[in-house]
Design a protein around this motif. Structure first.
Motif, short mmCIF file in Angstrom:
data_model
loop_
_atom_site.label_atom_id
_atom_site.label_comp_id
_atom_site.label_asym_id
_atom_site.label_seq_id
_atom_site.Cartn_x
_atom_site.Cartn_y
_atom_site.Cartn_z
N TRP A 1 45.09 31.80 76.11
CA TRP A 1 45.70 31.60 74.62
C TRP A 1 46.16 30.31 74.73
N SER B 1 42.64 31.36 67.46
CA SER B 1 42.71 31.41 68.87
C SER B 1 43.03 32.90 69.52
N LEU B 2 44.29 33.55 68.90
CA LEU B 2 44.88 34.41 69.62
C LEU B 2 43.92 35.84 69.09
N PHE C 1 49.70 40.95 76.06
CA PHE C 1 50.46 39.93 75.54
C PHE C 1 51.66 39.42 76.18
N GLU D 1 41.06 35.54 71.73
CA GLU D 1 41.40 35.75 73.10
C GLU D 1 41.71 37.39 73.25
#
Length: 227
Positions: free
Chosen positions: A206, A129-130, A65, A133
Motif C-alpha cells: 500500500w 490504493s488501499l 492491515f 491492495e
C-alpha cells in the motif's frame, strides 16, 4: 470429492474474477461518473471478501492491515524509487508518444476534469490504493495462498490486477504503450505480492502503491496543465 482447501481457493478466484468482470463492465461499457464508479468499486471490492469470510466462517481481515515500523524506511525508499521511475519514464517517452488523449478520455468517460482532478487524485492516491491492495494483495494473494500455494496466488493476483485495469485504459495509449503498461502493471503486481509475502500484511504494497499513484497523478497534473 473436492477438498476444503480447493473449494476455498476456487471460491476466492471466482469472487476476484467476478469483481474484475463487473468493474470491466462499469469502466468499459456503462462509464458512469467517477463518483458513481468509485462507489460501485467500493461495494464490489469490499463485498466479495466479506461474503467469502461469512460463508467460510473465517476470522476478519484485521491482520492484513498491521503496520510494521521496522520496514517503514525500506518501504519509503522503495516508494520514492518507484515515484522517480514513473516520472522519469513519462519525461523520457513524452516526445515519442502522444499522451494528450488521456485527459480528453478521462473527461468523456469518467467526468474527471482539471477542476476536480485534485480531489480525484487524493482519493486515488490514498483511498483507492488501499481498496485495491485489500482486494488484490490481501484477498487475492495473502488469503488465497493459504489454499492454493504462494506461486499460484502471486501469479493470479498480479494478472487479475493488470487485467482489471484494461477497460479503464482502453484508448489512452497507442497499442505498444498499452501493452507495455499492462506488462508494467503485472510486474508491479508481482512486486507488491513479494513485498507483502514476508510481512503478511498489505502495508508495504500500500505504501509503495501510494507513491506510484502520486507519480501518475503528477503526470495528470502536467497533462491537465495544472502544473
Amino acid at each position: 470429492m473436492i477438498s476444503v482447501k480447493r473449494k476455498n481457493a476456487l471460491a476466492i478466484c471466482a469472487l476476484v474474477l467476478l469483481g474484475c468482470a463487473a468493474m470491466t463492465l462499469v469502466d468499459g461499457v456503462l462509464r458512469p461518473p467517477y463518483a458513481v464508479k468509485s462507489a460501485v468499486k467500493l461495494a464490489l471490492f469490499l463485498l466479495a471478501p466479506l461474503l467469502y469470510g461469512y460463508a467460510a466462517g473465517k476470522d476478519g481481515y484485521r491482520a492484513l492491515f498491521r503496520i510494521q515500523r521496522r520496514a517503514l524506511l525500506r518501504v519509503l525508499a522503495l516508494g520514492f524509487g518507484v515515484f522517480a521511475l514513473i516520472l522519469g519514464a513519462y519525461f523520457a517517452l513524452r516526445s515519442v508518444f502522444d499522451f494528450s488523449a488521456v485527459t480528453a478520455l478521462l473527461g468523456k468517460n469518467a467526468g474527471v476534469t482539471a477542476e476536480n482532478f485534485l480531489w480525484v487524485s487524493l482519493y486515488i492516491s490514498f483511498v483507492n490504493s488501499l481498496l485495491e491492495e485489500f482486494f488484490f494483495r490481501g484477498f487475492a494473494f495473502l488469503v488465497l495462498r493459504r489454499y492454493a500455494g504462494e506461486r499460484f496466488a502471486c501469479v493470479f493476483s498480479a494478472l487479475s490486477f493488470a487485467l482489471y485495469h484494461t477497460a479503464m485504459m482502453l484508448g489512452w495509449f497507442p497499442p505498444l504503450l498499452f501493452l507495455l503498461a499492462l506488462a508494467g502493471l503485472t510486474a508491479g503486481g508481482v512486486l507488491f505480492n513479494l513485498l507483502d509475502a514476508r510481512a503478511g500484511t498489505i502495508f508495504p504494497s500500500w505504501a509503495v502503491h501510494i507513491f506510484a499513484n502520486l507519480a501518475i497523478n503528477t503526470v495528470g497534473f502536467i497533462l491537465f496543465k495544472i502544473l
